[in-house]
Design an enzyme around this catalytic site. Structure first.
Site, PDB file in Angstrom:
ATOM      1  N   LYS A  39       2.337  -1.757  -3.855  1.00 56.17           N
ATOM      2  CA  LYS A  39       2.927  -0.706  -4.281  1.00 56.17           C
ATOM      3  C   LYS A  39       2.659  -0.015  -5.075  1.00 56.17           C
ATOM      4  O   LYS A  39       2.154   1.690  -5.469  1.00 56.17           O
ATOM      5  CB  LYS A  39       4.354   0.088  -3.112  1.00 56.17           C
ATOM      6  CG  LYS A  39       3.854  -0.168  -1.660  1.00 56.17           C
ATOM      7  CD  LYS A  39       5.743  -0.396  -1.516  1.00 56.17           C
ATOM      8  CE  LYS A  39       4.792  -0.250   0.412  1.00 56.17           C
ATOM      9  NZ  LYS A  39       6.480  -0.894   0.751  1.00 56.17           N
ATOM     10  N   GLN A  69      12.807  -0.892  -0.304  1.00 57.26           N
ATOM     11  CA  GLN A  69      11.883  -1.994   0.867  1.00 57.26           C
ATOM     12  C   GLN A  69      12.883  -2.357   1.784  1.00 57.26           C
ATOM     13  O   GLN A  69      14.239  -2.739   0.945  1.00 57.26           O
ATOM     14  CB  GLN A  69      11.832  -2.534  -0.696  1.00 57.26           C
ATOM     15  CG  GLN A  69      10.830  -3.877   0.607  1.00 57.26           C
ATOM     16  CD  GLN A  69       9.114  -3.567   0.814  1.00 57.26           C
ATOM     17  OE1 GLN A  69       8.708  -2.458   0.229  1.00 57.26           O
ATOM     18  NE2 GLN A  69       9.049  -4.042   1.885  1.00 57.26           N
ATOM     19  N   ASP A 107       8.752   6.822   3.658  1.00 54.50           N
ATOM     20  CA  ASP A 107       8.199   6.408   4.600  1.00 54.50           C
ATOM     21  C   ASP A 107       8.236   6.940   6.025  1.00 54.50           C
ATOM     22  O   ASP A 107       8.447   5.861   7.066  1.00 54.50           O
ATOM     23  CB  ASP A 107       9.479   5.251   4.587  1.00 54.50           C
ATOM     24  CG  ASP A 107       8.652   4.111   3.675  1.00 54.50           C
ATOM     25  OD1 ASP A 107       7.780   3.717   3.915  1.00 54.50           O
ATOM     26  OD2 ASP A 107       9.590   3.242   3.128  1.00 54.50           O
TER      27      ASP A 107
HETATM   28  N1  GUN Z   1       9.543  -3.420   4.920  1.00 53.59           N
HETATM   29  C1  GUN Z   1       8.784  -3.567   6.052  1.00 53.59           C
HETATM   30  N2  GUN Z   1       7.741  -2.851   6.369  1.00 53.59           N
HETATM   31  C2  GUN Z   1       8.165  -1.653   5.441  1.00 53.59           C
HETATM   32  C3  GUN Z   1       7.731  -0.318   4.654  1.00 53.59           C
HETATM   33  O1  GUN Z   1       6.994   0.130   5.934  1.00 53.59           O
HETATM   34  N3  GUN Z   1       8.920   0.615   4.317  1.00 53.59           N
HETATM   35  C4  GUN Z   1       9.787  -0.313   3.788  1.00 53.59           C
HETATM   36  N4  GUN Z   1      10.108   0.830   2.701  1.00 53.59           N
HETATM   37  N5  GUN Z   1       9.987  -1.542   3.670  1.00 53.59           N
HETATM   38  C5  GUN Z   1       9.139  -2.056   5.101  1.00 53.59           C
END
Ligand code: GUN
Length: 279
Positions: free
Chosen positions: A50, A94, A117
């Site tokens: 990211k 996350q 998200d």
């Molecule tokens: N962990 C696995 N997939 C995701 C996601 O799409 N967003 C976040 N914040 N954590 C994750």
């Protein structure tokens, strides 16, 4: 005939190029804060990805890598600080977070206009009633891939395996929005094979290696594999038996290189949207 392989990696690069061009036209640089609690190795890989995407899109990014013992209160305070900062447009916590933390309470503390998200109940509600706003990254990435390959879900039977808040449920809403006839299957579904065999578009998001075998796929179907599993040899793989499915499907996404990069590209789109909203 072997299926067309849907190249999520290439499409994600294209989307990020478009995001960068649009970001450059803004008066200020979009900013994303990523919070990582603990040392889950998969999460570390995702967070690094990211940050790289942010750099590629010309965004400012900030990482908070916190010890596993971080308290709920400390995290709430950090989120509150980030909520009020003008240079931060998006906040991403996350997942998963360590067990002692209340994940839902943390996600709900993120201001809805910074919830890139699309996990906050306000944004989930907006999605449910079809209002404009953030779209959940993985399901939005799937829809963008379908669009790119000229696949219109309207009138098609779409079967989704998995009912998570991150993928299965919002994927069903986005498919419905595009006028597909949607079925959600899960661990208690009876006759999964028969359900899958009816699917014109099959989305596998169960997280179980080898769950979808070639004999569960309707000839010519579009097979989207959202899962990120590790097989017995430790190699990344999805829920679908790729080699067998490829012989029967019309289109198929690989793992890796399919939905994963598209999820990340959609996060960049959401961050751009947040920056636009913040002016
Ligand atoms: N962990 C696995 N997939 C995701 C996601 O799409 N967003 C976040 N914040 N954590 C994750």
């Amino acid at each position: 005939m072997a299926a067309i392989i849907m190249d999520g990696k290439a499409l994600a690069e294209k989307v990020k190029g478009q995001v960068r061009a649009q970001a450059e036209a803004l008066a200020r640089t979009p900013g994303l804060a990523v919070i990582l609690v603990g040392d889950n190795p998969a999460s570390r890989v995702y967070v690094n990805g990211k940050k790289k995407d942010c750099a590629q899109c010309g965004f400012y990014s900030e990482e908070y890598a916190l010890p596993a013992e971080t308290s709920q209160q400390e995290l709430l305070e950090l989120i509150e600080t980030l909520n009020s900062r003008e240079d931060i447009d998006g906040i991403l916590l996350q997942l998963p977070v360590p067990e002692h933390l209340d994940e839902q309470a943390l996600l709900h503390a993120i201001r809805p206009d910074k919830d890139v998200d699309c996990f906050h109940p306000y944004n989930v509600g907006q999605l449910m009633i079809g209002e404009k706003g953030f779209l959940p990254c993985t399901p939005a990435g799937v829809m963008r891939m379908l669009q790119e390959y000229g696949i219109d879900p309207a009138g098609k039977r779409c079967v989704i395996i998995g009912r998570s808040n991150i993928v299965g449920k919002p994927q069903a809403l986005l498919m419905l929005r595009e006028n597909a006839t949607v079925t959600i299957c899960h661990s208690r579904t009876q006759g999964l094979k028969e359900e899958c065999l009816r699917a014109d578009i099959l989305v596998a998001a169960a997280g179980k290696t080898g769950l979808v075998t070639g004999d569960m796929i309707k000839p010519g179907a579009v097979v989207i594999d959202v899962a990120m599993n590790r097989n017995a040899e430790g190699k990344l793989c999805g829920d679908v038996e790729f080699a067998a499915a490829q012989e029967i499907a019309g289109y198929i996404t690989p793992v890796p290189g399919g939905v994963g990069p598209m999820t990340r590209a959609m996060l960049m789109e959401n961050t751009l949207l947040a920056a636009r909203m913040h002016g």
